[in-house]
Write an enzyme that holds these catalytic residues in place. Structure first.
Site, PDB file in Angstrom:
ATOM      1  N   GLU A 115      42.963  56.260  48.334  1.00  0.00           N
ATOM      2  CA  GLU A 115      42.061  55.546  47.414  1.00  0.00           C
ATOM      3  C   GLU A 115      41.737  54.162  47.944  1.00  0.00           C
ATOM      4  OE1 GLU A 115      44.209  55.431  43.736  1.00  0.00           O
ATOM      5  OE2 GLU A 115      44.331  57.620  43.650  1.00  0.00           O
ATOM      6  N   LYS A 117      41.611  50.179  47.617  1.00  0.00           N
ATOM      7  CA  LYS A 117      42.446  49.199  46.911  1.00  0.00           C
ATOM      8  C   LYS A 117      41.512  48.114  46.372  1.00  0.00           C
ATOM      9  CE  LYS A 117      46.775  46.676  47.351  1.00  0.00           C
ATOM     10  NZ  LYS A 117      46.397  45.467  46.672  1.00  0.00           N
ATOM     11  N   ASP A 119      40.058  44.927  44.630  1.00  0.00           N
ATOM     12  CA  ASP A 119      40.572  43.558  44.611  1.00  0.00           C
ATOM     13  C   ASP A 119      40.165  42.898  43.295  1.00  0.00           C
ATOM     14  OD1 ASP A 119      41.916  41.443  45.549  1.00  0.00           O
ATOM     15  OD2 ASP A 119      40.432  40.842  47.058  1.00  0.00           O
ATOM     16  N   TYR A 227      43.013  54.391  38.169  1.00  0.00           N
ATOM     17  CA  TYR A 227      43.589  55.113  39.305  1.00  0.00           C
ATOM     18  C   TYR A 227      44.984  55.676  39.082  1.00  0.00           C
ATOM     19  CZ  TYR A 227      45.067  50.227  39.968  1.00  0.00           C
ATOM     20  OH  TYR A 227      45.538  48.956  39.782  1.00  0.00           O
ATOM     21  N   LYS A 314      46.630  47.106  54.146  1.00  0.00           N
ATOM     22  CA  LYS A 314      45.733  45.976  53.889  1.00  0.00           C
ATOM     23  C   LYS A 314      44.829  45.732  55.089  1.00  0.00           C
ATOM     24  CE  LYS A 314      47.417  42.973  50.857  1.00  0.00           C
ATOM     25  NZ  LYS A 314      47.157  42.290  49.713  1.00  0.00           N
ATOM     26  N   CYS A 408      30.107   5.895  49.802  1.00  0.00           N
ATOM     27  CA  CYS A 408      29.111   6.969  49.838  1.00  0.00           C
ATOM     28  C   CYS A 408      28.414   6.989  51.199  1.00  0.00           C
ATOM     29  CB  CYS A 408      28.083   6.765  48.723  1.00  0.00           C
ATOM     30  SG  CYS A 408      26.743   7.964  48.799  1.00  0.00           S
ATOM     31  N   CYS A 411      24.544   5.866  50.409  1.00  0.00           N
ATOM     32  CA  CYS A 411      24.120   4.576  49.872  1.00  0.00           C
ATOM     33  C   CYS A 411      25.204   3.510  49.975  1.00  0.00           C
ATOM     34  CB  CYS A 411      23.667   4.734  48.419  1.00  0.00           C
ATOM     35  SG  CYS A 411      25.044   4.986  47.290  1.00  0.00           S
ATOM     36  N   CYS A 426      30.095   9.471  43.866  1.00  0.00           N
ATOM     37  CA  CYS A 426      29.322   8.257  44.050  1.00  0.00           C
ATOM     38  C   CYS A 426      28.670   7.987  42.693  1.00  0.00           C
ATOM     39  CB  CYS A 426      28.254   8.470  45.116  1.00  0.00           C
ATOM     40  SG  CYS A 426      26.981   7.190  45.085  1.00  0.00           S
ATOM     41  N   CYS A 432      20.884   6.334  44.626  1.00  0.00           N
ATOM     42  CA  CYS A 432      21.424   7.022  45.802  1.00  0.00           C
ATOM     43  C   CYS A 432      20.476   8.175  46.184  1.00  0.00           C
ATOM     44  CB  CYS A 432      22.822   7.527  45.465  1.00  0.00           C
ATOM     45  SG  CYS A 432      23.597   8.446  46.788  1.00  0.00           S
TER      46      CYS A 432
HETATM   47  S1  IVH Z   1      48.442  52.317  42.290  1.00  0.00           S
HETATM   48  C1  IVH Z   1      53.032  52.056  41.235  1.00  0.00           C
HETATM   49  N1  IVH Z   1      45.976  52.371  43.188  1.00  0.00           N
HETATM   50  O1  IVH Z   1      47.242  46.950  43.917  1.00  0.00           O
HETATM   51  C2  IVH Z   1      51.719  51.883  41.894  1.00  0.00           C
HETATM   52  N2  IVH Z   1      46.977  50.243  42.793  1.00  0.00           N
HETATM   53  O2  IVH Z   1      50.129  45.995  44.958  1.00  0.00           O
HETATM   54  C3  IVH Z   1      50.616  51.618  40.976  1.00  0.00           C
HETATM   55  N3  IVH Z   1      45.469  48.337  43.197  1.00  0.00           N
HETATM   56  O3  IVH Z   1      49.214  46.303  41.099  1.00  0.00           O
HETATM   57  C4  IVH Z   1      49.415  51.060  41.621  1.00  0.00           C
HETATM   58  N4  IVH Z   1      43.720  49.523  43.801  1.00  0.00           N
HETATM   59  O4  IVH Z   1      46.693  46.066  40.862  1.00  0.00           O
HETATM   60  C5  IVH Z   1      47.013  51.586  42.819  1.00  0.00           C
HETATM   61  N5  IVH Z   1      43.776  52.581  43.944  1.00  0.00           N
HETATM   62  C6  IVH Z   1      44.798  51.808  43.555  1.00  0.00           C
HETATM   63  C7  IVH Z   1      44.715  50.392  43.528  1.00  0.00           C
HETATM   64  C8  IVH Z   1      45.838  49.645  43.150  1.00  0.00           C
HETATM   65  C9  IVH Z   1      44.189  48.292  43.589  1.00  0.00           C
HETATM   66  C10 IVH Z   1      46.291  47.128  42.908  1.00  0.00           C
HETATM   67  C11 IVH Z   1      47.062  47.195  41.625  1.00  0.00           C
HETATM   68  C12 IVH Z   1      48.498  47.084  41.979  1.00  0.00           C
HETATM   69  C13 IVH Z   1      48.441  46.477  43.358  1.00  0.00           C
HETATM   70  C14 IVH Z   1      49.602  46.968  44.176  1.00  0.00           C
END
Ligand code: IVH
Length: 670
Positions: A115, A117, A119, A227, A314, A408, A411, A426, A432
């Site tokens: 999946e 991740k 942000d 998720y 990451k 500044c 000026c 300023c 200015c």
């Molecule tokens: S699963 C026990 N799936 O990443 C695991 N987390 O450091 C439950 N996050 O706290 C998390 N995308 O806020 C999972 N597809 C994804 C995610 C995801 C982002 C975040 C989430 C979690 C952190 C893990």
């Protein structure tokens, strides 16, 4: 209509609206026009208003949020909200794969769920009997804040599930995100009033979900990807199949999830998204890899605070080294100084970077950034890249600590730094040059006076000495414009025509255009609606300003001081003479029945929401104020008004009226 019939109608409208919501916000495939949707929503609102006994916390009408303060209740999670272990390379992922195989044995075959991740900020939502029950933030993992009212405003989060094969109670977890387009718009609004913009969409999302007023949250247009399902009676042993079911129940589940039969397929998924992620309309910071079988997840269990059955990979934030050639100090429209780094050009994320943000004096000091240093530059969700560190090993012996400017750069006035603020200012706002030019550019901008005059023309007019303040626009002659470089008869005529047309721009936009610190377009609207004329705003004291709904001390002081400045008064008088709009134009349906009266609203109401009552007060010429004072005329009281407030009301002898009395009051006499 009979009560039963009405209730059935309400139920069918709710069902229909929730289906349309799902098609629009989850599937992105709307099946009705916006107009038809709005009409249906209005019909439901009207029926709910007439029949408060059928109110439901999960009705699609709650999506606009409520205009009141939330103080969050702390809730203990049924299952702790854990974090994931991080990896940064394929070797570490191979180790993860081997660890799993070792524990479950070579003969057991299994799949991975891959999946994105997201942000953003994590959320856990509980459903009971197919209805949204409670949404809680991660907090410390054990306990979080109940942000249900705020999460209910997110259109892609279902309030009522579809179908009937969902468990009676379950929890679903996911990430609340702010899409790029929403983030850009929000930050541009903040920049308009020189509020510090959010550093990235993640901060904006987590800041928004903790806001006290859910009506504000609703405006910010958050989104959520889910998720992870938790509960005793989930439909399947497979995580992927459970998510597929959740999608049918109405949740927003990513289209990009993929099952992998072995770790090499996981690598392919990662390589694909490392390239493609820049095309996504939201930020991701990596990939999450999960063992798909719930049974095996339980077998694998946890170590410390993260599961053994899942890990995140990451992406490396693009970071490059470059040389810091010099520092520019830019002066904004309100005099705020921002330091900007000039760098030796480098390639970052496919673009050439020559400049990067240095934020403020504190950060320069903290990172000990010096001219000629080799610095690390990163690009996140930010608009301009930023310097995140210094390679001190490359520093030469002649390097000297950066001394922040004290005057500044434009000026030469002495800079000031207000306690608690990060930026230097300023204060020579009237003379200015960059401040004058900045104010002028703001004045002509689209959201303000919408005068067709770009930065280059503002510069040329200023340099020619024709533009010393915004009022000078209305004194410009054809010759003055025509004689500027690049202007011809037609373009000079066009600019004059555009200036002329700006005279019909409504009062609230003129007020915004004046460039008063902290008065963005929303605040300008509030002030214009509440005070009606510029003269009334100019005469208001701090107390009267803060009494106004949504106007805090900081804004009130800024407005008050602005109108205590002689040059500002002169500019406004000149603009008045030029014929700009300095009074609000009453539109159709508005009356003056409540002219000159001040209201305070408190408690909960049955027929109208607080927001609606406030609107009705304004539409009839009255004024909403936030706290009771001796100048309050009416106290519009609903149920559950706090006793201390009532005591104050009685002490001042303010007239208390009910919702019904209020409705009577604004009925126009025949
Ligand atoms: S699963 C026990 N799936 O990443 C695991 N987390 O450091 C439950 N996050 O706290 C998390 N995308 O806020 C999972 N597809 C994804 C995610 C995801 C982002 C975040 C989430 C979690 C952190 C893990």
């Amino acid at each position: 209509m009979k009560r039963e019939k009405i209730f059935n109608k309400i139920k069918s409208l709710r069902q229909e609206l929730s289906n349309h919501n799902y098609n629009y916000y989850v599937l992105s495939q709307p099946t009705v026009s916006d107009y038809d949707y709005d009409m249906m929503l209005k019909e439901l609102e009207a029926l709910e208003k007439e029949h408060p006994e059928f109110q439901d916390l999960n009705s699609p009408t709650v999506r606009v949020g409520a205009d009141r303060d939330n103080t969050f209740m702390q809730v203990k999670h049924d299952y702790p909200m854990l974090s994931l272990g991080n990896t940064y390379n394929f070797e570490e992922l191979k180790d993860f794969d081997n660890r799993i195989k070792k524990i479950i044995g070579p003969e057991t075959s299994f799949k991975y769920a891959c999946e994105l991740k997201y942000d953003g900020t994590a959320i856990s939502i509980k459903y009971k009997n197919g209805k949204f029950f409670q949404a809680v933030t991660r907090g410390d993992g054990e306990k979080g804040d109940d942000v249900s009212d705020n999460v209910r405003t997110i259109r892609s989060v279902p309030l009522q599930l579809q179908g009937n094969d969902f468990p009676v109670t379950f929890e679903i977890r996911g990430e609340i995100i702010m899409p790029h387009n929403v983030f850009k718009e929000l930050n541009s609004e903040r920049e308009d009033i020189e509020e510090t913009p959010f550093a990235n969409p993640r901060n904006a999302a987590s800041g928004t979900i903790k806001m006290k007023n859910s009506a504000e949250v609703a405006k910010r247009k958050l989104d959520a990807f889910l998720y992870f399902l938790l509960g005793k009676d989930l439909p399947s042993d497979s995580h992927t199949e459970n998510l597929n079911k959740a999608k049918i129940w109405g949740f927003k589940i990513s289209e990009n999830n993929k099952q992998a039969n072995e770790i090499n397929e996981v690598f392919e998924f990662i390589n694909y998204w490392d390239k493609k992620r820049e095309n996504l309309p939201y930020d991701i910071d990596g990939i999450v890899i999960k063992v798909d079988s719930k049974y095996l997840q339980d077998e694998l269990g946890f170590t410390g605070k993260s599961p053994r059955w899942a890990i995140s990979y990451k992406f490396k934030a693009e970071r490059v080294a470059s040389k810091l050639l010099s520092i520019d100090y830019q002066v904004g429209r309100t005099g705020a100084i921002t330091p900007v780094a000039n760098l030796e050009p480098i390639q970052l994320d496919g673009t050439t970077v020559k400049r990067a943000s240095l934020h403020n004096a504190d950060i320069i000091k903290e990172l000990d950034i010096r001219i000629n240093d080799t610095v690390f530059v990163e690009k996140g969700g930010e608009i301009i890249p930023k310097i995140v560190g210094v390679d001190k090993s490359k520093r030469t012996s002649d390097s000297a600590e950066t001394i922040y400017i004290s005057n500044c750069p434009a000026c030469n006035s002495k800079l000031v730094r207000i306690d608690g603020e990060a930026l230097h200012y300023c204060t020579n706002s009237l003379a200015c040059p960059p401040q004058i030019k900045g104010k002028t550019e703001h004045f002509v901008s689209r959201k303000a006076m919408d005068i067709n005059c770009g930065e280059a023309t503002v510069n040329a007019l200023f340099n020619a000495g024709h533009l010393n303040n915004i009022a000078d626009f209305y004194k410009l002659t054809f010759e003055q414009i025509y004689n500027l470089e690049g202007f011809k008869e037609k373009s000079a005529d066009n600019l004059l025509e555009s200036i002329n047309q700006s005279k019909s721009i409504p009062f609230e936009r003129v007020l915004f255009a004046l460039g008063i610190r902290f008065v963005g377009s929303t605040v300008a609207k509030v002030l214009a609606k509440s005070f009606k004329t510029i003269d009334d705003i100019m005469q208001a004291n701090i107390e009267q300003l803060t009494e106004t709904d949504e106007i805090g001390e900081r804004i009130a002081e800024s407005v008050f001081n602005f109108f205590r400045n002689e040059l500002n008064i002169k500019i406004i008088n000149d603009l008045k003479t030029a014929g700009l709009q300095f009074e609000i134009i009453e539109s159709e349906g508005e009356t003056n029945i409540l002219k000159g009266t001040k209201f305070v609203i408190s408690g909960t109401f049955t027929k109208y929401s607080r927001n609606e009552l406030k609107q009705m007060i304004e539409q009839n010429g009255g004024k909403n104020t936030s706290s009771v004072s001796k100048s309050t005329d009416y106290f519009l009281a609903g149920e559950n008004v706090g006793p201390s407030k009532l005591e104050k009301v009685k002490k001042f002898g303010i007239k208390i009226i009910s919702e019904d009395e209020f409705v009577e009051m604004i009925k126009e006499q025949p």
